[in-house]
Motif scaffolding. Structure first.
Motif, PDB file in Angstrom:
ATOM      1  N   GLU A 160       0.819  -1.212   0.000  1.00  0.00           N
ATOM      2  CA  GLU A 160       0.000   0.000   0.000  1.00  0.00           C
ATOM      3  C   GLU A 160       0.854   1.263   0.000  1.00  0.00           C
ATOM      4  O   GLU A 160       0.556   2.236  -0.699  1.00  0.00           O
ATOM      5  CB  GLU A 160      -0.901  -0.009   1.236  1.00  0.00           C
ATOM      6  CG  GLU A 160      -1.840   1.183   1.325  1.00  0.00           C
ATOM      7  CD  GLU A 160      -2.732   1.109   2.546  1.00  0.00           C
ATOM      8  OE1 GLU A 160      -3.079   2.185   3.071  1.00  0.00           O
ATOM      9  OE2 GLU A 160      -3.071  -0.004   2.967  1.00  0.00           O
ATOM     10  N   SER A 174       5.175  12.732  -1.563  1.00  0.00           N
ATOM     11  CA  SER A 174       5.779  11.529  -2.121  1.00  0.00           C
ATOM     12  C   SER A 174       7.038  11.139  -1.348  1.00  0.00           C
ATOM     13  O   SER A 174       7.281   9.953  -1.083  1.00  0.00           O
ATOM     14  CB  SER A 174       6.126  11.759  -3.598  1.00  0.00           C
ATOM     15  OG  SER A 174       6.694  10.603  -4.164  1.00  0.00           O
ATOM     16  N   ASP A 216       2.144   1.926  -3.421  1.00  0.00           N
ATOM     17  CA  ASP A 216       1.094   2.468  -4.293  1.00  0.00           C
ATOM     18  C   ASP A 216       0.911   3.966  -4.052  1.00  0.00           C
ATOM     19  O   ASP A 216       0.812   4.755  -5.001  1.00  0.00           O
ATOM     20  CB  ASP A 216      -0.228   1.730  -4.038  1.00  0.00           C
ATOM     21  CG  ASP A 216      -0.156   0.268  -4.462  1.00  0.00           C
ATOM     22  OD1 ASP A 216       0.712  -0.072  -5.294  1.00  0.00           O
ATOM     23  OD2 ASP A 216      -0.954  -0.533  -3.943  1.00  0.00           O
ATOM     24  N   LEU A 217       0.874   4.364  -2.778  1.00  0.00           N
ATOM     25  CA  LEU A 217       0.715   5.782  -2.455  1.00  0.00           C
ATOM     26  C   LEU A 217       1.930   6.585  -2.930  1.00  0.00           C
ATOM     27  O   LEU A 217       1.802   7.698  -3.446  1.00  0.00           O
ATOM     28  CB  LEU A 217       0.517   5.958  -0.947  1.00  0.00           C
ATOM     29  CG  LEU A 217      -0.782   5.395  -0.373  1.00  0.00           C
ATOM     30  CD1 LEU A 217      -0.748   5.426   1.148  1.00  0.00           C
ATOM     31  CD2 LEU A 217      -1.981   6.173  -0.893  1.00  0.00           C
ATOM     32  N   HIS A 218       3.118   6.006  -2.724  1.00  0.00           N
ATOM     33  CA  HIS A 218       4.355   6.666  -3.153  1.00  0.00           C
ATOM     34  C   HIS A 218       4.363   6.843  -4.666  1.00  0.00           C
ATOM     35  O   HIS A 218       4.729   7.906  -5.191  1.00  0.00           O
ATOM     36  CB  HIS A 218       5.545   5.821  -2.696  1.00  0.00           C
ATOM     37  CG  HIS A 218       6.880   6.416  -3.029  1.00  0.00           C
ATOM     38  ND1 HIS A 218       7.226   7.711  -2.745  1.00  0.00           N
ATOM     39  CD2 HIS A 218       7.978   5.865  -3.637  1.00  0.00           C
ATOM     40  CE1 HIS A 218       8.458   7.948  -3.146  1.00  0.00           C
ATOM     41  NE2 HIS A 218       8.945   6.838  -3.701  1.00  0.00           N
ATOM     42  N   ARG A 219       3.933   5.783  -5.382  1.00  0.00           N
ATOM     43  CA  ARG A 219       3.930   5.826  -6.850  1.00  0.00           C
ATOM     44  C   ARG A 219       2.929   6.872  -7.356  1.00  0.00           C
ATOM     45  O   ARG A 219       3.242   7.680  -8.225  1.00  0.00           O
ATOM     46  CB  ARG A 219       3.581   4.451  -7.413  1.00  0.00           C
ATOM     47  CG  ARG A 219       3.532   4.429  -8.942  1.00  0.00           C
ATOM     48  CD  ARG A 219       3.002   3.101  -9.458  1.00  0.00           C
ATOM     49  NE  ARG A 219       3.964   2.025  -9.272  1.00  0.00           N
ATOM     50  CZ  ARG A 219       3.732   0.940  -8.530  1.00  0.00           C
ATOM     51  NH1 ARG A 219       2.588   0.818  -7.875  1.00  0.00           N
ATOM     52  NH2 ARG A 219       4.636  -0.010  -8.436  1.00  0.00           N
ATOM     53  N   ILE A 220       1.711   6.858  -6.796  1.00  0.00           N
ATOM     54  CA  ILE A 220       0.668   7.792  -7.244  1.00  0.00           C
ATOM     55  C   ILE A 220       1.096   9.231  -7.002  1.00  0.00           C
ATOM     56  O   ILE A 220       0.985  10.103  -7.878  1.00  0.00           O
ATOM     57  CB  ILE A 220      -0.664   7.492  -6.533  1.00  0.00           C
ATOM     58  CG1 ILE A 220      -1.211   6.132  -7.008  1.00  0.00           C
ATOM     59  CG2 ILE A 220      -1.679   8.595  -6.796  1.00  0.00           C
ATOM     60  CD1 ILE A 220      -2.390   5.646  -6.195  1.00  0.00           C
ATOM     61  N   SER A 221       1.602   9.506  -5.776  1.00  0.00           N
ATOM     62  CA  SER A 221       2.007  10.880  -5.474  1.00  0.00           C
ATOM     63  C   SER A 221       3.218  11.290  -6.297  1.00  0.00           C
ATOM     64  O   SER A 221       3.348  12.449  -6.703  1.00  0.00           O
ATOM     65  CB  SER A 221       2.308  11.027  -3.976  1.00  0.00           C
ATOM     66  OG  SER A 221       3.286  10.092  -3.565  1.00  0.00           O
ATOM     67  N   ILE A 228       3.983  10.149  -9.407  1.00  0.00           N
ATOM     68  CA  ILE A 228       3.527  10.403 -10.777  1.00  0.00           C
ATOM     69  C   ILE A 228       2.792  11.738 -10.850  1.00  0.00           C
ATOM     70  O   ILE A 228       2.962  12.515 -11.800  1.00  0.00           O
ATOM     71  CB  ILE A 228       2.628   9.248 -11.264  1.00  0.00           C
ATOM     72  CG1 ILE A 228       3.465   7.967 -11.426  1.00  0.00           C
ATOM     73  CG2 ILE A 228       1.937   9.607 -12.562  1.00  0.00           C
ATOM     74  CD1 ILE A 228       2.640   6.744 -11.745  1.00  0.00           C
ATOM     75  N   THR A 229       1.972  12.009  -9.838  1.00  0.00           N
ATOM     76  CA  THR A 229       1.262  13.297  -9.794  1.00  0.00           C
ATOM     77  C   THR A 229       2.249  14.464  -9.783  1.00  0.00           C
ATOM     78  O   THR A 229       2.069  15.467 -10.497  1.00  0.00           O
ATOM     79  CB  THR A 229       0.360  13.358  -8.547  1.00  0.00           C
ATOM     80  OG1 THR A 229      -0.568  12.269  -8.587  1.00  0.00           O
ATOM     81  CG2 THR A 229      -0.395  14.675  -8.496  1.00  0.00           C
TER      82      THR A 229
END
Length: 789
Positions: free
Chosen positions: A77, A129, A80-85, A87-88
């Motif tokens: 999890e 991130s 996933d949060l690290h990746r999403i933030s 990429i954002t």
């Protein structure tokens, strides 16, 4: 690309590269603020360079991060949060570059606001991130555990005592204790990399099968031979050695290394879980009302009959009951939180009724406003209810003071009290909904799990914190049971996470003790809470009622029948007394005042208080109950006592809750504000009032350095006593009269001859305000004033 060394190398550069955009963009955004109103500042070239370099490095960091995740087999999890933030942040950085080009090269000034907004969002995104990235490498609570409201779940105090096992063969009970201590060490030091949530080197240490199987380098232990065991070699290496374990984080202490070595030397016992009886004591759920012991003259109260049986078993003699002054002060402080006046003591002493102690106790219980104001402190601590704090600032926390005060004032039956907490209306929703102010700190502390933990702790005397992250190693509670209970408080079905890693399984919806009733997993949250409230308060739930009578017993007697009061599976010093009190409480209509009356009219409550050199002795396994424990006044009791005798510590303007019922004829113009009704402050904190960001069901009665400093050098008490001296100087001119009055009001007695001589030598016949202030201060610091005897 998989397997190509260059890509793997570039991926491992990600933690280094990622610091560039964090530093550059945040510093650039900070400088950008300085140019508000003057875009073409002399700082502009430097800002542009920082933004350009930062935005480009965001893109490079994102690419390197992708390579790292692809080649290191990382998942979960947090990733996933690290990746999403991340990429954002990368997308936003492209927007920053585009908008900066529009403003700087094409001179489109209308794009300045958009550019700045994108820059600030990118800086925030990079910071967020980076936080998730740090959580992956340093642990998810790396930052949050420093907060004052953090539960600090990962911190433990080790009290291993190898000498207690002796030199002979271990008996089954000792084996259970030893493996429990070993698993505690493994869980807090090794599970981060070697458990079902994350496996490095093909090694798992969370289950027996995997521990004895070993990892990619073979077996890690040789039962009976710690010197030949690889795990001992690894954990004993110097911290900078390439083979040392743990390779990350804190090195094991010598005490922990010795414990694991001792365990291996004893053959590395580890019971098979499925076939093995529980290694932990598990309290009975069902109520039980044992038959009362035979009646004894002079011991009419049922509590005393049970205590007498205990005394006979342990060779303890009864002591004479305390005098009127001690008893009256004791019940005043315990029931209404105030000290009696000299007039109260005189009337009580002159009361000829042989049952006057029971009569006066009943009168105090009938002072509904004072009773509610005092016991508000006890319940505020337990229910995390206060008047200020982080959650109130963010509007994520709800105050239940009005509901709580009125519930206490009306003596609401405890079953109804709990039902309204668990299935709340707008007035009482702060206990369940108020938990949400903390947000989802991590999977084991998501808001639904926080609710489950708090309900378990406060209502059931149960610790679910370990089982919220993995199967508990201090009890039999399993991870999936904790999630099933937390699911009752959820709007949607929760996914189970073990040590922050989702296991791909949805939680069921169940009460911890399924025999109490089945929760409809398809129902809406409000219906699930209604069902929970109905099932938990039924008389069949003996645990709930043992928990509350144990809490009230401790509040009045200084030490619970079970300790700690949040660990109700621990051994009580009298199982019969605890069980009888719980059933009697139910049979008398869940009446808290009747419970207090029963305890307060017992001979054991009226016996002399017992002092202990250390609070640790009260928690010792070999504790022997001898009577009430001498204890210090709470912060609120001390403040109110000073207000009564000398001068108000808090005034009407300090009130955060002011019920008209308190003093109807004065309403908002009361002579002093009861400390339980004011917001926490440095003075009350120093005297032991908790911040109520977490559940607090016990206060330490032992004096602390902070308390000593506050009482000797604190500004608040100094100011109060200075004002008191000025007022007393106006009303009393002579030293002897002042001495007599202070002793009468503060200690409910006359000063001895020696005390009078010492005080008069300090004051003189016509003391000034400074001398009076010093005298007041000396009296306030007397143990006789500060303690409940």
């Amino acid at each position: 690309m998989e397997g190509f060394w260059l890509w793997q190398l570039m991926g491992r550069l990600h933690p280094m590269v990622v610091h560039f955009p964090i530093a550059l963009l945040i510093f650039g955004a900070f400088l950008e603020l300085a140019t508000i109103g003057k875009f073409h500042s002399k700082l502009r070239p430097g800002i542009n360079l920082l933004v350009l370099a930062g935005a480009v490095s965001v893109l490079i960091s994102a690419a390197f991060g992708f390579l790292l995740a692809a080649h290191e087999g990382v998942e979960g999890e947090l990733l996933d949060l690290h990746r999403i933030s991340g990429i954002t942040a990368a997308v936003l950085s492209l927007a920053v570059l585009f908008l900066l080009n529009q403003v700087w090269k094409k001179n489109q000034t209308k794009s300045i606001k958009a550019y700045r907004a994108a820059l600030f969002l990118t800086a925030i995104g990079v910071g967020v991130s980076g936080h998730f990235g740090a959580s992956m490498t340093h642990g998810e609570n790396f930052l949050s555990e420093t907060f004052p409201w953090s539960d600090n779940l990962g911190k433990t105090e080790n009290n291993f005592n190898l000498a207690s096992y002796g030199s002979a063969e271990l008996n089954p009970e000792q084996e259970m204790q030893l493996i429990g201590e070993v698993r505690t060490v493994l869980a807090h030091n090794c599970y981060k990399c070697h458990s079902g949530a994350k496996i490095e080197g093909e090694l798992r240490l969370d289950e027996k099968e995997f521990v004895f199987k070993g990892g990619e380098s073979g077996a890690i232990l040789v039962p009976g031979n710690p010197d030949a065991s690889e795990i001992i070699r690894r954990i004993s290496l110097p911290k900078n050695h390439k083979d040392v374990m743990p390779s990350k984080g804190k090195h094991l202490s010598q005490e922990e290394i010795d414990l694991i070595g001792f365990w291996i030397a004893k053959g590395a016992p580890w019971p098979d879980g499925a076939a093995q009886k529980s290694v932990y004591r598990v309290a009975e759920l069902a109520p039980r009302k044992p038959a009362l012991p035979q009646s004894i003259p002079g011991l009419e109260n049922p509590v005393d009959l049970w205590v007498n049986s205990y005394f006979e078993e342990n060779g303890i003699s009864w002591q004479p009951v305390v005098d009127d002054r001690t008893f009256l002060r004791r019940i005043y402080l315990d029931v209404v939180g105030l000290i009696p006046s000299p007039e109260d003591l005189e009337a009580f002493a002159n009361d000829p009724d042989p049952d006057k102690r029971a009569i006066w106790l009943r009168r105090l219980l009938d002072r509904n406003a004072d009773y509610a104001t005092h016991w508000l402190t006890f319940w505020n601590d337990a229910l995390r209810n206060d008047y200020t704090g982080t959650g109130y600032i963010t509007n994520g926390r709800y105050n239940i003071t009005d509901w709580l005060y009125k519930s206490l004032q009306s003596n609401k039956p405890y079953d109804a009290f709990v039902k309204e907490l668990l299935n709340p209306n707008d007035a009482s929703k702060g206990f369940i909904e108020g938990i949400r102010w903390r947000g989802t700190v991590n999977a084991s502390q998501r808001t639904e799990m926080q609710a489950a933990q708090n309900v378990g702790q406060v209502i059931l005397g149960l610790n679910l914190k370990c089982a919220s992250c993995h199967d508990s190693f201090i009890s039999d509670w399993k991870l999936e049971q904790a999630y099933a209970f937390a699911n009752i408080f959820a709007d949607t079905t929760l996914e189970v996470s073990r040590c922050e890693k989702p296991i791909g399984k949805l939680a069921s919806t169940k009460i911890l003790w399924e025999e109490l009733g089945a929760i409809d997993s398809t129902a809406a949250r409000t219906e699930k809470l209604r069902q929970l409230s109905e099932y938990l308060v039924q008389p069949a739930n003996g645990r709930m009622y043992r928990t509350v009578v144990n809490r009230v017993w401790k509040q009045m007697m200084g030490r619970g029948i079970v300790e700690p009061v949040d660990e109700m599976d621990n051994e009580p010093w009298s199982q019969d007394l605890l069980d009888w009190l719980a059933v009697d409480f139910v049979e008398k209509g869940y009446d808290l005042k009747e419970l207090i009356f029963l305890i307060g009219t017992s001979k054991i409550y009226q016996s002399p208080a017992v002092g202990y050199k250390s609070q640790d002795l009260l928690l010792a396994d070999d504790f022997v109950f001898e009577g009430m424990v001498r204890r210090r006044m709470t912060a609120e009791q001390f403040s109110d006592a000073v207000s009564q005798v000398f001068n108000p510590v808090f005034e009407g303007k300090d009130l955060k809750y002011n019920p008209n019922q308190l003093i109807p004829e004065q309403k908002n113009r009361i002579p002093y504000a009861r400390a339980s009704l004011v917001a926490n402050n440095a003075f009350l904190t120093a005297l032991g009032r908790p911040n109520r960001e977490i559940v607090s069901t016990s206060r330490d009665s032992q004096a602390s350095l902070l308390q000593a400093l506050e009482l000797t050098n604190g500004e608040k008490l100094n100011s109060v006593l200075q004002k008191a001296a000025e007022k007393w100087k106006e009303n009393y001119r002579e030293g002897p009269a002042i001495i007599a009055e202070v002793y009468s009001k503060a200690l409910l007695r006359k000063p001895s001859k020696k005390e009078s001589e010492i005080a008069l030598a300090a004051l003189g016949k016509d003391p000034d305000t400074a001398q009076l202030q010093d005298f007041f201060w000396a009296v306030v610091l007397l143990p006789e004033f500060q303690f409940v005897y």
